[in-house]
Design an enzyme around this catalytic site. Structure first.
Site, PDB file in Angstrom:
ATOM      1  N   PRO A  13      22.937 -23.682  60.522  1.00 27.89           N
ATOM      2  CA  PRO A  13      23.596 -22.413  60.192  1.00 27.89           C
ATOM      3  C   PRO A  13      22.729 -21.266  60.678  1.00 27.89           C
ATOM      4  CG  PRO A  13      22.495 -23.278  58.256  1.00 27.89           C
ATOM      5  CD  PRO A  13      22.329 -24.318  59.345  1.00 27.89           C
ATOM      6  N   MET A  14      23.340 -20.296  61.354  1.00 24.75           N
ATOM      7  CA  MET A  14      22.576 -19.160  61.888  1.00 24.75           C
ATOM      8  C   MET A  14      23.377 -17.888  61.640  1.00 24.75           C
ATOM      9  SD  MET A  14      21.119 -20.832  65.445  1.00 24.75           S
ATOM     10  CE  MET A  14      22.473 -22.026  65.625  1.00 24.75           C
ATOM     11  N   CYS A 104      17.028 -18.671  53.696  1.00 22.89           N
ATOM     12  CA  CYS A 104      17.226 -17.446  54.478  1.00 22.89           C
ATOM     13  C   CYS A 104      16.098 -16.455  54.222  1.00 22.89           C
ATOM     14  CB  CYS A 104      18.565 -16.807  54.120  1.00 22.89           C
ATOM     15  SG  CYS A 104      18.905 -15.302  55.067  1.00 22.89           S
ATOM     16  N   GLY A 206      13.232 -26.518  62.763  1.00 23.91           N
ATOM     17  CA  GLY A 206      12.314 -25.448  63.110  1.00 23.91           C
ATOM     18  C   GLY A 206      11.588 -25.648  64.421  1.00 23.91           C
ATOM     19  N   GLY A 229      18.577 -25.142  65.709  1.00 26.46           N
ATOM     20  CA  GLY A 229      19.168 -23.825  65.581  1.00 26.46           C
ATOM     21  C   GLY A 229      19.135 -23.047  66.878  1.00 26.46           C
TER      22      GLY A 229
END
Length: 330
Positions: A13-14, A104, A206, A229
């Protein structure tokens, strides 16, 4: 989900980047086992169905992207009761799963005590998971995404264990603290410590920008499954490269294949935002693509000063037509 030698590969999710338009473009390329939506913010109310449809229209398509990739819907909030109520409503839409955001690092989220700021309170994390898990039918997975902490890693294991004990069926761990944001390096070795401390599957996340990064991440974390991501946005073929279905290193021919994707994204994003905002969305994607291709940097420089959608559309059509002509001649 399929299980290949590469393990599971998930699209992260971005917020503000991988909306449903870009999810559609990326998953059409193939290789993903699942994707996770941008977060749906929960704050003291029961959200209307249209909110979920706006942020994750895939729920109207059996919780799959148009290409068939399963979609997990992510919720963000700090109130266990309201998260539980909204998760119950969301579950009636039959998502592929419900994910809870504890990672987040955005200031607009953190100033209201959401996202990664919740990592200061492992007990609250546990209550949130217990409440949501109890509100959702057993056949719908409930998962959680976390960072290593706020300013340090001192409570990382406590947080992970609290989430797992609360009912998270899987943890995705972004291997940085909130304060580290997206600055390299990612501390993949910390994911290994978390994996050893919890009884549920852990997914590493990451700083995976290449096939080599993916291999190092798996070795350091001990996790077979990886969530990707910004690296997937910077190189749309990355997941297929990892699976051995595409050249392992990006090349000029790949850029020619990306150009029609840019045009498709440009045309589709007009259904997502007002025309005045469309150039900004395209520039955000191009800004990441230029990490991979010099040609993307050149196009970014040409488009950056342009705010007229008609001029941008003309330029993209010309580039795609030129790429097609070269393809026929080669």
């Amino acid at each position: 989900m399929r299980h290949l030698g590469a393990g599971q590969l998930l699209l992260a999710p971005m917020e503000g980047l991988a909306d449903y338009v870009l999810r559609d473009v990326l998953t059409r390329i193939g290789g993903y086992d699942a994707s996770v939506s941008e977060f749906v913010r929960v704050s003291g109310s029961l959200l209307p169905t249209r909110t979920y449809m706006r942020l994750c229209p895939e729920v109207a398509n059996g919780a799959h992207t148009p290409a068939g990739t399963p979609v997990v819907v992510q919720l963000l909030g700090s109130d266990p009761e309201w998260l539980g109520r909204n998760a119950a409503k969301l579950s009636a839409m039959a998502p592929h799963g419900i994910d809870l955001n504890f990672g987040c690092p955005a200031k607009t989220v953190n100033r209201h005590g959401g996202g990664a700021m919740l990592l200061a309170d492992p007990e609250l994390l546990n209550r949130i998971l217990r409440t949501v898990r109890a509100a959702v039918p057993a056949h719908i997975p409930v998962t959680a995404k976390m960072r290593l902490g706020i300013s340090d890693t001192s409570r990382a294991l406590d947080c992970a264990q609290s989430l797992a004990e609360g009912g998270a069926g899987r943890l995705v761990v972004h291997a940085r603290t909130k304060d580290e944001g997206y600055r390299p390096p990612a501390h993949w070795e910390w994911i290994a410590r978390i994996r050893e401390a919890v009884p549920v599957p852990v997914v590493a996340n990451g700083e995976v920008w290449s096939v080599a990064d993916w291999a190092r991440c798996r070795d350091a974390s001990g996790c077979p499954d990886v969530m990707i991501g910004r690296g997937a946005v910077a190189d749309p073929f990355l997941v297929r490269r990892i699976r051995g279905e595409h050249d392992p290193v990006p090349g000029p021919a790949d850029w020619q294949a990306v150009l029609p994707m840019l045009l498709a994204y440009w045309e589709a994003v007009h259904h997502r935002v007002l025309p005045i905002h469309a150039p900004g969305r395209l520039k955000v994607w191009l800004n990441l693509l230029r990490r991979t291709w010099p040609e993307a940097a050149e196009l970014y420089a040409r488009i950056r000063p342009i705010n007229d959608p008609a001029r941008i559309a003309q330029l993209l059509h010309e580039l795609v037509a030129e790429a097609a002509r070269r393809g026929r001649e080669s």
